[in-house]
Design a protein around this motif. Structure first.
Motif, short mmCIF file in Angstrom:
data_model
loop_
_atom_site.label_atom_id
_atom_site.label_comp_id
_atom_site.label_asym_id
_atom_site.label_seq_id
_atom_site.Cartn_x
_atom_site.Cartn_y
_atom_site.Cartn_z
N MET A 81 0.83 -1.10 0.00
CA MET A 81 -0.04 0.00 -0.01
C MET A 81 1.07 1.40 -0.04
O MET A 81 0.40 2.25 -0.41
CB MET A 81 -0.88 0.03 1.06
N LEU A 82 2.12 1.18 0.21
CA LEU A 82 2.78 2.21 0.28
C LEU A 82 3.90 2.46 -0.85
O LEU A 82 4.67 3.46 -1.17
CB LEU A 82 4.10 2.00 1.62
N GLY A 83 3.32 1.71 -1.81
CA GLY A 83 4.07 1.70 -3.21
C GLY A 83 5.52 1.31 -3.29
O GLY A 83 6.25 1.13 -2.18
N ARG A 84 5.78 0.98 -4.65
CA ARG A 84 7.12 0.54 -4.86
C ARG A 84 7.88 1.54 -5.61
O ARG A 84 7.86 1.89 -6.79
CB ARG A 84 6.92 -0.83 -5.81
N VAL A 85 9.07 1.99 -4.88
CA VAL A 85 9.88 3.15 -5.37
C VAL A 85 11.34 3.02 -4.85
O VAL A 85 11.34 1.96 -4.23
CB VAL A 85 9.43 4.61 -5.01
N ASP A 109 14.68 8.06 -3.68
CA ASP A 109 16.00 8.60 -3.61
C ASP A 109 16.66 8.35 -5.15
O ASP A 109 17.33 7.41 -5.44
CB ASP A 109 16.79 7.95 -2.62
N GLU A 110 16.37 9.41 -5.85
CA GLU A 110 16.91 9.51 -7.08
C GLU A 110 16.74 10.69 -7.72
O GLU A 110 15.86 11.48 -7.42
CB GLU A 110 16.47 8.44 -8.20
N LYS A 111 17.43 11.15 -8.60
CA LYS A 111 17.48 12.71 -9.21
C LYS A 111 16.27 12.72 -10.16
O LYS A 111 15.72 11.69 -10.90
CB LYS A 111 18.60 12.74 -10.12
N GLY A 112 15.26 13.80 -9.79
CA GLY A 112 14.27 14.20 -10.59
C GLY A 112 13.05 13.21 -9.81
O GLY A 112 11.82 13.23 -10.53
N GLU A 113 13.09 12.77 -8.70
CA GLU A 113 11.89 11.83 -8.24
C GLU A 113 11.22 12.48 -7.31
O GLU A 113 11.24 13.70 -6.94
CB GLU A 113 12.49 10.29 -7.64
N TYR A 114 9.99 11.67 -6.56
CA TYR A 114 9.12 12.45 -5.97
C TYR A 114 8.96 12.12 -4.45
O TYR A 114 9.68 11.21 -3.90
CB TYR A 114 7.71 12.10 -6.73
N THR A 156 4.76 2.37 -9.34
CA THR A 156 4.34 3.44 -8.67
C THR A 156 5.05 4.77 -9.52
O THR A 156 4.22 6.09 -9.43
CB THR A 156 4.85 3.89 -7.10
N ARG A 157 6.02 4.72 -9.72
CA ARG A 157 6.73 5.78 -10.52
C ARG A 157 6.10 6.02 -11.77
O ARG A 157 5.79 7.12 -12.20
CB ARG A 157 8.45 5.52 -10.82
N VAL A 158 5.37 5.00 -12.45
CA VAL A 158 4.94 5.16 -13.77
C VAL A 158 3.62 5.91 -13.68
O VAL A 158 2.98 6.73 -14.27
CB VAL A 158 4.84 3.76 -14.46
N MET A 162 11.99 16.19 -7.90
CA MET A 162 12.85 17.03 -6.91
C MET A 162 14.29 16.31 -6.88
O MET A 162 14.67 15.75 -7.72
CB MET A 162 12.18 16.29 -5.36
N ASP A 163 15.17 16.99 -5.96
CA ASP A 163 16.55 16.67 -6.06
C ASP A 163 17.04 15.67 -5.01
O ASP A 163 17.44 15.95 -3.87
CB ASP A 163 17.39 18.01 -5.97
N ARG A 164 16.85 14.41 -5.45
CA ARG A 164 16.94 13.29 -4.75
C ARG A 164 16.36 13.42 -3.20
O ARG A 164 16.89 13.62 -2.28
CB ARG A 164 18.43 13.12 -4.45
N PRO A 165 15.06 13.23 -3.15
CA PRO A 165 14.35 13.46 -1.62
C PRO A 165 14.86 11.78 -1.10
O PRO A 165 14.29 10.80 -1.48
CB PRO A 165 12.94 13.05 -2.25
N GLU A 166 15.40 11.94 0.10
CA GLU A 166 15.88 11.27 0.98
C GLU A 166 14.98 11.09 2.12
O GLU A 166 13.86 10.83 1.96
CB GLU A 166 17.42 10.97 1.16
#
Length: 679
Positions: free
Chosen positions: A345-349, A371-376, A451-453, A463-467
Motif C-alpha cells: 500500500m505504500l508503493g514501490r519506489v 531517492d534518485e534525481k528527479g523523483e517524488y 508507482t513511478r509510472v 525533486m533533487d534526490r528526496p531522501e
C-alpha cells in the motif's frame, strides 16, 4: 593508520568514491535519467525567491576559506555561545567540530563515543566467532551484517532495549582477502545484507550503551537476502508479483538495499528497500511486456552476479522478481517468530526510508522519499485509526494500519519573490486507495507495483534526490533531506533564476571554493501541513500544505547558501544532507553522505524554532571514506546513536591495503554502530 589522501577523480561524487557508487547504487548517476516525464521541477518554483534571498543576505566571500573550520569554532564563542557541561544533547552547548579528514570519529569537545557492534560480531546464539579469513555464508547469516544504515531503538525496560538495523550493501574489495572464491563471496554477501535485531543494555557511563550477550537474548535475529517475508496490501497476490517458486505472490525471499527507515508508535520498525535495481542480471532477453517499467526503475539486467547462486535473480528466467523489491518492510523486533512484512500500500519506489505520525483524527500518516534525481515525495494516510491501548489486541490492530489507506504524491508551487523568502504552497495528489485507482488506465495493483509510472501521469514535482523525510514531534512540521543533483542545468532544465545550476565546492580542505555545475550540496525542505500552512500540528491528513527551504546547504562563504536566516558566519559548513532525526526539544539532526566541501561526512544539530533556528553545528565527523547514517537521539536525550557506514571505501582501497582501519580493532575497516554521550 593515516589515510592516503588522493585527489578526487570525479567531483560529481564529492567525498563519495566511484566504488561506493558502483556497489551501492550500480552507478545510477551515470545511467540515463529514469524520470523523463517532463513534470515540473522543484528548483524552478523557488528560483526568484532564492536569488532575492541571496541579495538580501549578501555574500560571505570575504571569509578566509582555508581556515573556515577554526573560524566556525571560534564563532561559537564570539556569538555568545559558550560551551558548558550538559548531558542533555538537545540543550547542551558545544563547540562545533571543525571539518577534517581524520580516520576516526571526531566528537564535539565534552563528548565521547563507544562502538556498540561491528560487522561480524555475533547476533544469534549460534553465531561463531568472526574470522574474516575463514568466513562462511552460514556464519555471516548469524553475525552482524555489512554497511549498517538505519538505526531504530525499541525499549524493553529502563536498562534494556532492542537495536534494529539495516544492512544496505556490500563491498567485496574490502570484505574479502585476495583469492577468495567468487561464488563463495556472493553467498556471503547475500547473508551480509538485510536487517538485524540486537539486544543492548546501558553501560556504566551515563548515556552509554553496549551489546548484550546474544546467548541471553530471545530477541536477537538476522534477516538476510534469503529470509521469507510476507506480502500484504492490495498488490499482494497480483500477477506482477507471482513467480514459479511463489505462484501465489504472497511470500518473498529476502530484503536488501535497505537504506533508512523509521520506528512506529506501536513498536515496530520500518525499512526502505532502495537501490534494488542493481541486483538483477539477465542471461538473455528481458521481458518486453515490462521493458518500460524496467527502464523507469533503472533495471538493465546487469546486476551483482547473484543469479549464479539463485536463478530468481535472473530476470530472463524470473521476470517478476524485480517487482518484489522496492517496498517498505515492517519488522516486529518484539516478536522473533513474526516474518517481516512488505507493505504494497505504500508503493514501490527506491525508498530511502519511512516515518510515521499519528494525525489529530487518529489516522496514521507515513512519509517517504524516492531517492534518485528527479523523483517524488510520497505520503500515505491510513484508512483505519490508531488504537492507543497497550493491549495485545490493540497492537495487532495497529500492525495492520499500513495495509489500507490512500497513497499520495506531492506537487509544489512557488509563490514568487515578493516576500523575499523561498517558499510556496503544495498539494498532495492521490494515486490509489485500497479499492480505487486515481490514475486513468491503471488498476490499484498496477499503481502500487509501478508507482513511478503512475506518479508520472498525475503531474507531481520532480525533486533533487528526496531522501529521509520525517515529522518533527515538537512543532509538527515535516522535514525532508534533498541530498543534491549534479545534473541540474544539464539533464534537468533550468531557467533564468535557478540559483543552483551551479554551486560552490572544493576537492580538499584548504583549497578555495570553485563553481561546479548543478545543485551539489542539497537542501532541507520544511513542510507545514494544512490549508494556508497555519493549521500546524495535527493536520497531516490534509491534502494542502505550505513549504519553505529551511536550509540551502553548502559553505557559508558561498553566496547561494542560506540557513533559515541565521548569521552565516556562525554556522558549520554542511553538504549533502541524507538522514534526519529529532530530539525531544525539536532540534533537527542531519547526517551527511558525500560531502562536497573536502571534509569527512558528519552529524549536525540544527534548532528549528526560536532565535537559533537555522544554526547548523557539527556534532561529530565520521572516519575517512565513511558515510554518516542513522542517526537517532534517545528519548532521555543522553545518547546519540550513529551508524558509521563504509569506512575506508576509497577507489584505491583493497582488503590488503586499506585506507582506513576504523574502528582500529583489526587491520581492515569494519562498519559499526556507535553511541555518543557526554563525558
Amino acid at each position: 593508520m593515516s589515510p592516503k589522501l588522493l585527489p578526487l577523480i570525479n567531483t560529481r561524487h564529492g567525498s563519495r568514491s566511484a566504488k561506493t557508487c558502483e556497489y551501492r547504487c550500480a552507478n545510477q548517476c551515470d545511467a540515463p535519467t529514469p524520470n523523463t516525464s517532463g513534470n515540473e521541477e522543484f528548483q524552478t518554483l523557488a528560483q526568484r525567491a532564492i536569488a532575492r534571498r541571496a541579495m538580501l543576505t549578501g555574500s560571505a566571500g570575504a571569509m578566509v576559506l582555508a581556515g573556515f573550520g577554526a573560524q566556525a569554532a571560534a564563532a561559537d564563542t564570539a556569538h555568545g555561545h559558550h560551551p558548558r557541561p550538559e548531558r542533555n544533547v538537545g540543550r547542551a552547548s558545544f563547540t562545533s567540530v571543525a571539518p577534517n579528514r581524520k580516520d576516526d570519529v571526531v566528537s564535539a569537545e565534552g563528548f565521547t563515543h563507544d562502538v556498540i557492534i561491528r560487522w561480524g560480531d555475533p547476533v544469534t546464539k549460534r553465531a561463531p566467532r568472526f574470522d574474516v579469513h575463514h568466513q562462511t555464508p552460514e556464519a555471516q547469516a548469524q553475525q552482524f551484517g555489512y554497511n549498517n544504515d538505519y538505526v531504530g531503538i525499541i525499549p524493553l525496560d529502563g536498562r534494556r532495549a532492542l537495536l534494529s538495523v539495516n544492512h544496505e550493501y556490500t563491498d567485496p574489495e574490502l570484505m574479502f582477502p585476495t583469492g577468495t572464491d567468487e561464488l563463495l563471496k556472493k553467498k556471503i554477501e547475500m547473508a551480509a545484507h538485510g536487517l538485524a535485531v540486537v539486544a543492548i543494555e546501558r553501560g556504566r557511563a551515563k548515556g552509554s550503551w553496549k551489546a548484550s550477550d546474544p546467548r541471553r537474548s530471545r530477541y536477537n535475529r538476522r534477516i538476510t537476502a534469503s529470509t521469507p517475508l510476507r506480502v500484504d496490501g492490495p498488490a499482494a497476490g497480483h500477477e506482477l508479483l507471482r513467480t514459479k517458486a511463489d505462484p501465489k505472490g504472497t511470500t518473498i525471499l529476502g530484503t536488501f538495499a535497505n537504506c533508512s527507515g523509521g520506528t512506529t508508535p506501536w513498536g515496530t520498525t520500518l525499512h526502505g528497500e532502495e537501490n534494488f535495481h542493481g541486483y538483477f542480471d539477465a542471461s538473455g532477453a528481458l521481458d518486453p511486456k515490462q521493458a518500460d517499467a524496467y527502464k523507469r526503475y533503472g533495471i538493465t539486467g546487469q546486476g551483482k552476479g547473484w543469479k549464479d547462486v539463485d536463478e530468481r535473480f535472473d530476470l530472463t528466467k524470473t521476470p517478476n522478481e524485480a517487482n518484489r523489491f522496492g517496498w517498505i518492510v515492517e519488522l516486529d523486533p518484539l516478536d522473533p517468530s513474526a516474518p517481516p512484512v512488505k507493505h504494497t500500500m505504500l508503493g514501490r519506489v527506491k525508498h530511502e526510508g519511512c516515518n510515521v505520525t499519528i494525525a489529530r483524527d487518529g489516522r496514521v500518516v507515513a512519509y517517504t522519499g524516492d531517492d534518485e534525481k528527479g523523483e517524488y515525495i510520497y505520503k500515505f494516510v491510513s484508512r483505519d485509526r490508531y488504537q492507543r491501548s497497550a493491549s495485545p489486541a490493540a497492537r495487532r490492530h495497529n500492525k495492520t494500519l499500513l495495509s489500507a489507506g490512500t497513497l499520495y504524491v506531492a506537487k509544489f508551487t512557488g509563490d514568487g519573490d515578493a516576500d523575499g523568502v523561498h517558499d510556496g504552497t503544495g498539494t498532495w495528489i492521490p494515486l490509489a486507495s485500497e479499492k480505487k485507482s486515481y490514475v486513468p488506465g491503471m488498476s490499484v495493483a498496477e499503481v502500487l507495483v509501478h508507482t513511478r509510472v503512475a506518479a508520472d501521469k498525475v503531474g507531481p514535482t520532480r525533486m533533487d534526490r528526496p531522501e529521509d523525510i520525517e515529522p518533527n514531534p515538537v512543532n509538527g512540521k515535516i522535514y525532508c533531506a534533498l541530498t543534491n543533483n549534479s545534473d541540474r542545468g544539464k539533464k534537468f532544465t533550468t531557467d533564468e533564476a535557478n540559483p543552483l545550476a551551479s554551486s560552490m565546492t572544493r576537492k580538499k580542505l584548504g583549497e578555495p571554493l570553485t563553481a561546479t555545475s548543478g545543485n551539489r550540496n542539497g537542501y532541507i525542505l520544511e513542510v507545514t501541513e494544512g490549508r494556508g500552512g497555519s493549521c500546524g500540528k495535527g493536520y497531516e491528513t490534509s491534502t494542502d500544505f505550505t513549504w519553505d527551504l529551511m536550509l540551502i546547504c553548502g559553505d557559508p562563504a558561498a553566496q547561494e547558501t542560506y540557513f533559515a536566516g541565521f548569521p552565516k558566519e556562525h554556522v558549520s559548513p554542511i553538504s549533502c544532507p541524507d538522514n534526519v532525526a529529532f530530539d525531544a526539544v525539536g532540534n533537527l539532526w542531519i547526517s551527511t553522505d558525500g560531502n562536497q566541501l573536502g571534509s569527512n561526512d558528519g552529524l549536525f544539530r540544527v534548532p528549528t524554532n526560536g532565535p537559533e533556528r537555522g544554526r547548523v553545528q557539527q556534532f561529530l565527523t565520521v572516519p575517512y571514506g565513511a558515510e554518516t547514517c542513522g542517526p537517532l537521539v534517545s528519548p532521555d536525550q543522553l545518547s546519540v546513536f550513529t551508524a558509521v557506514q563504509h569506512p575506508g571505501e576509497t577507489d584505491d582501497a583493497t582488503f590488503e591495503k586499506p585506507t582506513s582501519t576504523w574502528p582500529h580493532t583489526d587491520a581492515f575497516p569494519r562498519p559499526s554502530v556507535i553511541v555518543s554521550y557526554a563525558k
